[in-house]
Motif scaffolding. Structure first.
Motif, mmCIF file in Angstrom:
data_model
loop_
_atom_site.group_PDB
_atom_site.id
_atom_site.type_symbol
_atom_site.label_atom_id
_atom_site.label_comp_id
_atom_site.label_asym_id
_atom_site.label_seq_id
_atom_site.Cartn_x
_atom_site.Cartn_y
_atom_site.Cartn_z
ATOM 1 N N PHE A 124 0.816 -1.204 0.000
ATOM 2 C CA PHE A 124 0.000 0.000 0.000
ATOM 3 C C PHE A 124 0.855 1.262 0.000
ATOM 4 C CE2 PHE A 124 -2.298 -3.311 2.344
ATOM 5 C CZ PHE A 124 -3.376 -3.468 1.494
ATOM 6 N N ASP A 136 2.725 3.926 -1.996
ATOM 7 C CA ASP A 136 2.782 4.417 -3.366
ATOM 8 C C ASP A 136 4.187 4.856 -3.765
ATOM 9 O OD1 ASP A 136 2.686 6.489 -1.561
ATOM 10 O OD2 ASP A 136 1.778 7.884 -2.977
ATOM 11 N N ASN A 184 -11.727 0.873 -7.530
ATOM 12 C CA ASN A 184 -11.740 -0.344 -6.719
ATOM 13 C C ASN A 184 -11.304 -1.560 -7.524
ATOM 14 O OD1 ASN A 184 -12.684 1.203 -4.612
ATOM 15 N ND2 ASN A 184 -14.809 0.515 -4.793
ATOM 16 N N SER A 191 -7.591 -1.627 -8.218
ATOM 17 C CA SER A 191 -6.757 -1.991 -7.074
ATOM 18 C C SER A 191 -6.587 -3.496 -6.935
ATOM 19 C CB SER A 191 -7.374 -1.431 -5.785
ATOM 20 O OG SER A 191 -8.630 -2.029 -5.518
ATOM 21 N N GLY A 245 -3.581 0.849 -4.830
ATOM 22 C CA GLY A 245 -5.006 0.982 -4.553
ATOM 23 C C GLY A 245 -5.335 2.333 -3.943
ATOM 24 N N GLU A 246 -5.825 3.260 -4.765
ATOM 25 C CA GLU A 246 -6.095 4.615 -4.280
ATOM 26 C C GLU A 246 -7.174 4.643 -3.214
ATOM 27 O OE1 GLU A 246 -5.894 3.762 -7.380
ATOM 28 O OE2 GLU A 246 -4.443 5.013 -8.450
ATOM 29 N N SER A 268 -7.887 2.659 -1.025
ATOM 30 C CA SER A 268 -7.517 1.999 0.230
ATOM 31 C C SER A 268 -6.939 2.993 1.231
ATOM 32 C CB SER A 268 -6.485 0.894 -0.032
ATOM 33 O OG SER A 268 -6.990 -0.070 -0.911
ATOM 34 N N HIS A 275 -7.485 -6.535 0.689
ATOM 35 C CA HIS A 275 -6.174 -6.634 0.043
ATOM 36 C C HIS A 275 -5.167 -7.351 0.941
ATOM 37 C CE1 HIS A 275 -7.293 -2.864 -2.518
ATOM 38 N NE2 HIS A 275 -7.929 -3.961 -2.894
#
Length: 233
Positions: free
Chosen positions: A9, A11, A86, A89, A96-97, A99, A171
């Motif tokens: 997660f 970025d 979604n 992701s 996954g934005e 998230s 996730h």
């Protein structure tokens, strides 16, 4: 290689630097497929989009948001955007934005503020009066107003946390199952088939979660529009 499941997660992880192109390609593909609605015959994709649009529009029609001209179009656009993010992701090595709280809060806060500001401009007295339930004892009025104010104020945070927490949990579970599956494949363990089946079924389950969470996010915003003072006319 990820140091732990939570690094998926991040970025700024170097793994994601080479796959941002995939996100851009997915966006262009979505735009290209969307223009199929202008073809002579309707495609399956256009029929699917029309079904999603009619579903969200039907939610707004039974709520106060139907009196707000921009609300229906905004909710349909928000639902499609959330659904696309979604689903993206779920792609391996794609950030996954939805998230992350920073993204989900930036989506929930403007819509919530627009309803509050619009209602305050339209009829501020009724907005303030809605904070106090009718028929309440006068001794409890200060506490009831405080409780109602807090409950209204935390709505965007609840929306953001609900969406981000559900997707993040899914996730993490997929990452854990993937780790077990990788170990089973490398060791040629007999549990490889079980892990593969479980990973496949859980991935299908996550597809459903992507739809449901986007739907719930929009549904709660539609329900919040019922507190708009225009509903009292």
């Amino acid at each position: 290689m990820f140091m732990d499941i939570f690094s998926s997660f991040d970025d700024h992880n170097s793994v994601f630097l080479g796959v941002y192109v995939l996100m851009w390609m997915s966006s262009f593909i979505l735009i290209f497929i969307s223009v199929m609605m202008y073809w002579i015959g309707p495609s399956r994709w256009s029929l699917f989009l029309n079904y999603l649009q009619s579903t969200i529009s039907s939610l707004v029609k039974v709520a106060t948001g139907k009196y707000l001209g921009w609300f229906s179009v905004s909710m349909v656009s928000l639902f499609l955007m959330l659904l696309f993010l979604n689903l993206c992701s779920l792609i391996s090595y794609v950030f996954g934005e939805t998230s992350h709280l920073a993204i989900t809060l930036s989506l929930s806060l403007p819509f919530w503020l627009s309803l509050i500001i619009s209602g305050s401009v339209h009829d501020p007295q009724k907005v303030v009066a809605s904070l106090l339930p009718s028929g309440a004892p006068s001794a409890l009025n200060p506490f009831l107003i405080l409780i109602e104010t807090v409950s209204v104020g935390v709505r965007p945070l609840i929306l953001a946390l609900r969406l981000g927490a559900n997707l993040t949990a899914g996730h993490i579970v997929m990452a854990i199952i993937g780790g077990f599956l990788e170990s089973a494949i490398l060791s040629c363990s007999s549990s490889m088939l079980i892990c593969s089946l479980f990973e496949a079924f859980y991935t299908i389950f996550e597809f459903g979660i992507c739809f449901i969470q986007a739907y719930i996010f929009v549904l709660l915003l539609v329900l919040y529009s019922d507190d708009h003072p225009i509903s009292f006319h």
